[in-house]
Write a protein that holds these residues in place. Structure first.
Motif, PDB file in Angstrom:
ATOM      1  N   THR A 158       0.831  -1.208   0.000  1.00  0.00           N
ATOM      2  CA  THR A 158       0.000   0.000   0.000  1.00  0.00           C
ATOM      3  C   THR A 158       0.864   1.257   0.000  1.00  0.00           C
ATOM      4  O   THR A 158       0.604   2.216  -0.748  1.00  0.00           O
ATOM      5  CB  THR A 158      -0.932   0.008   1.222  1.00  0.00           C
ATOM      6  OG1 THR A 158      -1.809  -1.120   1.151  1.00  0.00           O
ATOM      7  CG2 THR A 158      -1.763   1.275   1.265  1.00  0.00           C
ATOM      8  N   ASN A 161       2.493   1.795  -3.451  1.00  0.00           N
ATOM      9  CA  ASN A 161       1.553   2.282  -4.461  1.00  0.00           C
ATOM     10  C   ASN A 161       1.155   3.738  -4.210  1.00  0.00           C
ATOM     11  O   ASN A 161       0.925   4.490  -5.162  1.00  0.00           O
ATOM     12  CB  ASN A 161       0.321   1.384  -4.511  1.00  0.00           C
ATOM     13  CG  ASN A 161       0.575   0.102  -5.294  1.00  0.00           C
ATOM     14  OD1 ASN A 161       1.267   0.107  -6.300  1.00  0.00           O
ATOM     15  ND2 ASN A 161       0.024  -0.999  -4.816  1.00  0.00           N
ATOM     16  N   GLN A 162       1.071   4.135  -2.943  1.00  0.00           N
ATOM     17  CA  GLN A 162       0.812   5.539  -2.641  1.00  0.00           C
ATOM     18  C   GLN A 162       1.958   6.410  -3.130  1.00  0.00           C
ATOM     19  O   GLN A 162       1.743   7.493  -3.694  1.00  0.00           O
ATOM     20  CB  GLN A 162       0.608   5.725  -1.134  1.00  0.00           C
ATOM     21  CG  GLN A 162      -0.708   5.164  -0.614  1.00  0.00           C
ATOM     22  CD  GLN A 162      -0.815   5.236   0.894  1.00  0.00           C
ATOM     23  OE1 GLN A 162       0.185   5.425   1.609  1.00  0.00           O
ATOM     24  NE2 GLN A 162      -2.032   5.069   1.402  1.00  0.00           N
ATOM     25  N   SER A 184       7.904   7.155 -10.033  1.00  0.00           N
ATOM     26  CA  SER A 184       6.685   7.947  -9.830  1.00  0.00           C
ATOM     27  C   SER A 184       6.771   9.291 -10.542  1.00  0.00           C
ATOM     28  O   SER A 184       5.796   9.755 -11.140  1.00  0.00           O
ATOM     29  CB  SER A 184       6.418   8.147  -8.334  1.00  0.00           C
ATOM     30  OG  SER A 184       7.373   9.008  -7.738  1.00  0.00           O
ATOM     31  N   ARG A 193       0.485   5.196 -15.646  1.00  0.00           N
ATOM     32  CA  ARG A 193       0.109   4.679 -14.330  1.00  0.00           C
ATOM     33  C   ARG A 193       0.936   3.442 -14.015  1.00  0.00           C
ATOM     34  O   ARG A 193       1.005   2.512 -14.814  1.00  0.00           O
ATOM     35  CB  ARG A 193      -1.374   4.320 -14.296  1.00  0.00           C
ATOM     36  CG  ARG A 193      -1.837   3.864 -12.912  1.00  0.00           C
ATOM     37  CD  ARG A 193      -3.288   3.438 -12.933  1.00  0.00           C
ATOM     38  NE  ARG A 193      -3.723   2.961 -11.627  1.00  0.00           N
ATOM     39  CZ  ARG A 193      -4.882   2.360 -11.393  1.00  0.00           C
ATOM     40  NH1 ARG A 193      -5.725   2.153 -12.395  1.00  0.00           N
ATOM     41  NH2 ARG A 193      -5.199   1.952 -10.173  1.00  0.00           N
ATOM     42  N   GLN A 195       1.530   0.512 -11.010  1.00  0.00           N
ATOM     43  CA  GLN A 195       0.946  -0.085  -9.806  1.00  0.00           C
ATOM     44  C   GLN A 195       1.607  -1.431  -9.522  1.00  0.00           C
ATOM     45  O   GLN A 195       1.893  -2.197 -10.445  1.00  0.00           O
ATOM     46  CB  GLN A 195      -0.564  -0.276  -9.984  1.00  0.00           C
ATOM     47  CG  GLN A 195      -1.277  -0.745  -8.723  1.00  0.00           C
ATOM     48  CD  GLN A 195      -2.777  -0.851  -8.929  1.00  0.00           C
ATOM     49  OE1 GLN A 195      -3.235  -1.252  -9.994  1.00  0.00           O
ATOM     50  NE2 GLN A 195      -3.552  -0.482  -7.924  1.00  0.00           N
ATOM     51  N   LEU A 196       1.861  -1.696  -8.246  1.00  0.00           N
ATOM     52  CA  LEU A 196       2.410  -2.972  -7.813  1.00  0.00           C
ATOM     53  C   LEU A 196       1.298  -3.857  -7.270  1.00  0.00           C
ATOM     54  O   LEU A 196       0.378  -3.375  -6.597  1.00  0.00           O
ATOM     55  CB  LEU A 196       3.467  -2.765  -6.718  1.00  0.00           C
ATOM     56  CG  LEU A 196       4.667  -1.878  -7.060  1.00  0.00           C
ATOM     57  CD1 LEU A 196       5.622  -1.818  -5.873  1.00  0.00           C
ATOM     58  CD2 LEU A 196       5.387  -2.368  -8.297  1.00  0.00           C
ATOM     59  N   ARG A 197       1.398  -5.155  -7.555  1.00  0.00           N
ATOM     60  CA  ARG A 197       0.435  -6.127  -7.034  1.00  0.00           C
ATOM     61  C   ARG A 197       1.189  -7.378  -6.594  1.00  0.00           C
ATOM     62  O   ARG A 197       2.215  -7.735  -7.191  1.00  0.00           O
ATOM     63  CB  ARG A 197      -0.599  -6.512  -8.088  1.00  0.00           C
ATOM     64  CG  ARG A 197      -1.429  -5.360  -8.627  1.00  0.00           C
ATOM     65  CD  ARG A 197      -2.376  -5.832  -9.710  1.00  0.00           C
ATOM     66  NE  ARG A 197      -2.969  -4.731 -10.445  1.00  0.00           N
ATOM     67  CZ  ARG A 197      -3.674  -4.865 -11.556  1.00  0.00           C
ATOM     68  NH1 ARG A 197      -3.870  -6.083 -12.063  1.00  0.00           N
ATOM     69  NH2 ARG A 197      -4.186  -3.811 -12.163  1.00  0.00           N
ATOM     70  N   ALA A 205       4.723  -5.589 -11.314  1.00  0.00           N
ATOM     71  CA  ALA A 205       4.534  -4.161 -11.571  1.00  0.00           C
ATOM     72  C   ALA A 205       3.796  -4.015 -12.893  1.00  0.00           C
ATOM     73  O   ALA A 205       4.175  -4.628 -13.892  1.00  0.00           O
ATOM     74  CB  ALA A 205       5.882  -3.445 -11.627  1.00  0.00           C
TER      75      ALA A 205
END
Length: 221
Positions: A158, A161-162, A184, A193, A195-197, A205
């Motif tokens: 979290t 990603n922020q 970023s 965009r 985002q990591l998951r 990524a």
């Protein structure tokens, strides 16, 4: 402080660019395969040094000296990013070569992908592959970079990603997480965009490149 960092990074960058030009000249004239291989290794190291200087410029609000081109295919873009990381042999690439990115974004995207490749290789077992895939969709193209590392905790994921969604200013915390902070800032320049998951093994990524950064095949004719 930002002006001081930019000035120092520019000076170092000029020296690295001179070194790269000299290595290019030496590579063209060298015929001995062993010496040529050594020159290629030096060239690769110099490219990584240039990226470190560019990281400082990005963090301090400066612009890289890379010249925009007329556009690059997605596979060429990935190949250029691979040339700037140490463990490039571990990257397994399956991307759509028919997708082309406009010249205004190519330099920053090469830099962005190199940072993500570096992170994936650094935080996964040295004998494991890092896989790079692409998926085209109506809003552009998404590049997926997946490693087989230990992954991130939900809290760390979290926070990362922020950070990727809101580029921070230059401070001690940002310098300690330089790779993601640089990503970023580069992403924000072009409305990309990132985002990591968490995956079934490791972290993935996702880099979503909007369609306004892509060009048609006919545009390069």
């Amino acid at each position: 402080m930002n002006a001081i960092v930019i000035n120092l990074a520019r000076r170092s960058q000029l020296l690295v660019e001179q070194q790269l030009r000299l290595l290019d000249d030496m590579e063209r004239e060298e015929r001995d395969p062993d010496r040529l291989a050594a020159l290629f290794r030096l060239d690769h190291l110099a490219a990584r040094m240039r990226r470190n200087d560019e990281n400082l410029l990005v963090l301090a609000g400066g612009q890289a000296r890379r010249k925009p081109g007329v556009g690059m295919s997605l596979d060429a873009l990935v190949l250029a990013a691979l040339s700037e990381i140490e463990q490039y042999q571990r990257i397994r690439v399956e991307v759509d070569s028919t997708v082309r990115v406009g010249g205004q974004a190519t330099g920053d995207l090469v830099h962005l992908l190199a940072e993500l490749f570096d992170n994936a290789a650094a935080f996964s077992p040295p004998d494991s592959p890092v896989r790079v895939l692409s998926t085209a969709h109506g809003g552009g193209v998404t590049i997926e970079i997946s490693d087989e590392g230990i992954g991130l905790s939900p809290v760390a994921l979290t926070e990362a990603n922020q950070l990727l969604g809101t580029p921070p200013d230059l401070n001690l915390d940002s310098s300690e997480r330089m790779g993601l902070v640089v990503v970023s800032h580069l992403a924000a320049r072009h409305r990309v965009r990132v985002q990591l998951r968490s995956g079934h093994a490791g972290t993935s990524a996702y880099v979503r490149v909007p369609d306004d950064l892509l060009i048609d095949e006919g545009a390069l004719a």
